[in-house]
Design a protein around this motif. Sequence first.
Motif, PDB file in Angstrom:
ATOM      1  N   ALA A   1       2.964  -1.778   0.450  1.00  0.00           N
ATOM      2  CA  ALA A   1       3.066  -1.515  -0.987  1.00  0.00           C
ATOM      3  C   ALA A   1       3.289  -0.041  -1.244  1.00  0.00           C
ATOM      4  O   ALA A   1       2.974   0.819  -0.409  1.00  0.00           O
ATOM      5  CB  ALA A   1       1.798  -1.986  -1.707  1.00  0.00           C
ATOM      6  N   THR A  60      -1.587   4.460 -11.006  1.00  0.00           N
ATOM      7  CA  THR A  60      -2.810   4.718 -11.769  1.00  0.00           C
ATOM      8  C   THR A  60      -3.978   5.149 -10.900  1.00  0.00           C
ATOM      9  O   THR A  60      -4.999   5.585 -11.405  1.00  0.00           O
ATOM     10  CB  THR A  60      -3.238   3.452 -12.555  1.00  0.00           C
ATOM     11  OG1 THR A  60      -3.468   2.376 -11.640  1.00  0.00           O
ATOM     12  CG2 THR A  60      -2.170   3.054 -13.560  1.00  0.00           C
ATOM     13  N   ASN A  61      -3.827   5.005  -9.572  1.00  0.00           N
ATOM     14  CA  ASN A  61      -4.933   5.320  -8.666  1.00  0.00           C
ATOM     15  C   ASN A  61      -4.381   6.105  -7.480  1.00  0.00           C
ATOM     16  O   ASN A  61      -3.624   5.572  -6.661  1.00  0.00           O
ATOM     17  CB  ASN A  61      -5.606   4.022  -8.194  1.00  0.00           C
ATOM     18  CG  ASN A  61      -6.802   4.283  -7.297  1.00  0.00           C
ATOM     19  OD1 ASN A  61      -7.095   5.417  -6.934  1.00  0.00           O
ATOM     20  ND2 ASN A  61      -7.498   3.225  -6.930  1.00  0.00           N
ATOM     21  N   HIS A 114     -11.315  -3.419  -5.158  1.00  0.00           N
ATOM     22  CA  HIS A 114     -10.559  -2.168  -5.184  1.00  0.00           C
ATOM     23  C   HIS A 114     -10.538  -1.461  -3.830  1.00  0.00           C
ATOM     24  O   HIS A 114      -9.852  -0.447  -3.675  1.00  0.00           O
ATOM     25  CB  HIS A 114     -11.148  -1.228  -6.233  1.00  0.00           C
ATOM     26  CG  HIS A 114     -11.100  -1.782  -7.630  1.00  0.00           C
ATOM     27  ND1 HIS A 114     -12.160  -2.467  -8.183  1.00  0.00           N
ATOM     28  CD2 HIS A 114     -10.124  -1.774  -8.556  1.00  0.00           C
ATOM     29  CE1 HIS A 114     -11.840  -2.843  -9.408  1.00  0.00           C
ATOM     30  NE2 HIS A 114     -10.608  -2.451  -9.659  1.00  0.00           N
ATOM     31  N   GLY A 164      -4.937   4.469  -3.894  1.00  0.00           N
ATOM     32  CA  GLY A 164      -4.680   3.049  -3.688  1.00  0.00           C
ATOM     33  C   GLY A 164      -3.197   2.721  -3.664  1.00  0.00           C
ATOM     34  O   GLY A 164      -2.345   3.583  -3.842  1.00  0.00           O
ATOM     35  N   ARG A 165      -2.900   1.449  -3.423  1.00  0.00           N
ATOM     36  CA  ARG A 165      -1.518   0.984  -3.378  1.00  0.00           C
ATOM     37  C   ARG A 165      -1.204   0.180  -4.618  1.00  0.00           C
ATOM     38  O   ARG A 165      -2.103  -0.348  -5.278  1.00  0.00           O
ATOM     39  CB  ARG A 165      -1.270   0.159  -2.116  1.00  0.00           C
ATOM     40  CG  ARG A 165      -2.089  -1.115  -2.022  1.00  0.00           C
ATOM     41  CD  ARG A 165      -1.906  -1.793  -0.668  1.00  0.00           C
ATOM     42  NE  ARG A 165      -2.743  -1.209   0.355  1.00  0.00           N
ATOM     43  CZ  ARG A 165      -2.849  -1.683   1.598  1.00  0.00           C
ATOM     44  NH1 ARG A 165      -2.142  -2.722   1.981  1.00  0.00           N
ATOM     45  NH2 ARG A 165      -3.641  -1.108   2.465  1.00  0.00           N
ATOM     46  N   GLY A 166       0.079   0.118  -4.938  1.00  0.00           N
ATOM     47  CA  GLY A 166       0.521  -0.586  -6.137  1.00  0.00           C
ATOM     48  C   GLY A 166       1.366  -1.793  -5.796  1.00  0.00           C
ATOM     49  O   GLY A 166       0.955  -2.667  -5.032  1.00  0.00           O
ATOM     50  N   GLU A 167       2.594  -1.828  -6.340  1.00  0.00           N
ATOM     51  CA  GLU A 167       3.467  -2.979  -6.145  1.00  0.00           C
ATOM     52  C   GLU A 167       3.986  -3.046  -4.712  1.00  0.00           C
ATOM     53  O   GLU A 167       4.178  -2.030  -4.050  1.00  0.00           O
ATOM     54  CB  GLU A 167       4.651  -2.905  -7.109  1.00  0.00           C
ATOM     55  CG  GLU A 167       4.266  -3.002  -8.580  1.00  0.00           C
ATOM     56  CD  GLU A 167       5.493  -2.962  -9.479  1.00  0.00           C
ATOM     57  OE1 GLU A 167       6.610  -2.815  -8.942  1.00  0.00           O
ATOM     58  OE2 GLU A 167       5.327  -3.080 -10.696  1.00  0.00           O
ATOM     59  N   GLN A 210      -9.659  -0.681   0.101  1.00  0.00           N
ATOM     60  CA  GLN A 210      -8.430  -0.853   0.870  1.00  0.00           C
ATOM     61  C   GLN A 210      -8.478  -2.170   1.616  1.00  0.00           C
ATOM     62  O   GLN A 210      -9.481  -2.518   2.241  1.00  0.00           O
ATOM     63  CB  GLN A 210      -8.233   0.309   1.840  1.00  0.00           C
ATOM     64  CG  GLN A 210      -6.945   0.209   2.649  1.00  0.00           C
ATOM     65  CD  GLN A 210      -6.679   1.426   3.502  1.00  0.00           C
ATOM     66  OE1 GLN A 210      -7.278   2.476   3.301  1.00  0.00           O
ATOM     67  NE2 GLN A 210      -5.775   1.304   4.460  1.00  0.00           N
ATOM     68  N   GLN A 240       2.772   3.559  -3.509  1.00  0.00           N
ATOM     69  CA  GLN A 240       1.619   4.260  -4.056  1.00  0.00           C
ATOM     70  C   GLN A 240       1.335   3.773  -5.474  1.00  0.00           C
ATOM     71  O   GLN A 240       2.248   3.601  -6.280  1.00  0.00           O
ATOM     72  CB  GLN A 240       1.884   5.775  -4.065  1.00  0.00           C
ATOM     73  CG  GLN A 240       0.754   6.617  -4.609  1.00  0.00           C
ATOM     74  CD  GLN A 240      -0.497   6.542  -3.737  1.00  0.00           C
ATOM     75  OE1 GLN A 240      -0.397   6.558  -2.523  1.00  0.00           O
ATOM     76  NE2 GLN A 240      -1.653   6.459  -4.355  1.00  0.00           N
ATOM     77  N   SER A 241       0.064   3.558  -5.796  1.00  0.00           N
ATOM     78  CA  SER A 241      -0.309   3.147  -7.150  1.00  0.00           C
ATOM     79  C   SER A 241      -0.001   4.261  -8.144  1.00  0.00           C
ATOM     80  O   SER A 241      -0.172   5.443  -7.839  1.00  0.00           O
ATOM     81  CB  SER A 241      -1.807   2.813  -7.195  1.00  0.00           C
ATOM     82  OG  SER A 241      -2.249   2.631  -8.529  1.00  0.00           O
TER      83      SER A 241
END
Length: 301
Positions: A141, A146-147, A227, A150-153, A229, A143-144
Amino acid sequence: MTLTPEQQAEIDELRATPRPTLRAVSEGMEGHLYKANPVLDHGFVRVIDYMGDDAAICQAARVSYGRGTKAVSNDEGLIRYLMRHWHSTPFEMCEVKLHVKLPVFVARQWIRHRTANVNEYSARYSILDREFYIPEPEKLAAQSVTNNQGRGEALGPEEGARVLEWLKADAARAYDHYEAMIGQDGQQGLARELARMNLPANIYTQWYWKVDLHNLFHFLRLRADAHAQYEIRVYAEEICRLVKDWVPHAYAAFEDYRLGGATLSGKALECLRRMLAGEAVTQETSGMSKGEWREFQAVLG
């Protein structure tokens, strides 16, 4: 999951030779002893030893608080009381020792929990196996947005395939060079403690990890959270399954008050009171930052 023939032989021998004991025994945990439970592509978690059960928690609490616990009618109720009021010492009476095989980058995140005893496989003395964590395509995924941690799409198919190919090729090349450096065929061979620096963070390591139940619950509250990993969360979820069978009353209380519960700040609690009184509270009138408000909204569902 990959076990060496020596590890499998050890498991078979230990499970084939039960011993009588006078100590407290958890029937649920006895069923898990020594078995390797697969995690990720080559990893596992297995229980090497444990001490205590639900009754040990209650025994310690009644020694600590004496007659003050007589109003609690049963062990399950007492354990829920202890969990609800954040009493920690009784849960420290239970311990578990796990054998974990995990990628190095997961181990570096895991070791941040400094309230356990750890002994890791040493690449100074031994040669690491050619085993690397390669994610499933759907776990790759971006990079998020909003975070920052964390990971995003998920990556698109073309980009995902390219990343997977790089991960596999880089890991194989690094291990080839590692083997070549330590080899002694026609050369002195580089010391293992130096050659290991060339290995990637997705190579697998192993350790024994011994921790008391109070600190294990803290680990699980953070790492089994949605949330967390993915690569460490699947280990935490597997450990949750083991703990549930080991101390069912304690785990049920933990699941209710920690995993399924939420802690509200003073501002958030005041906003909730205002909402229950019929007031339309917004982020602008809440006194919270945008991030706090977003998290508060997530708690409320």
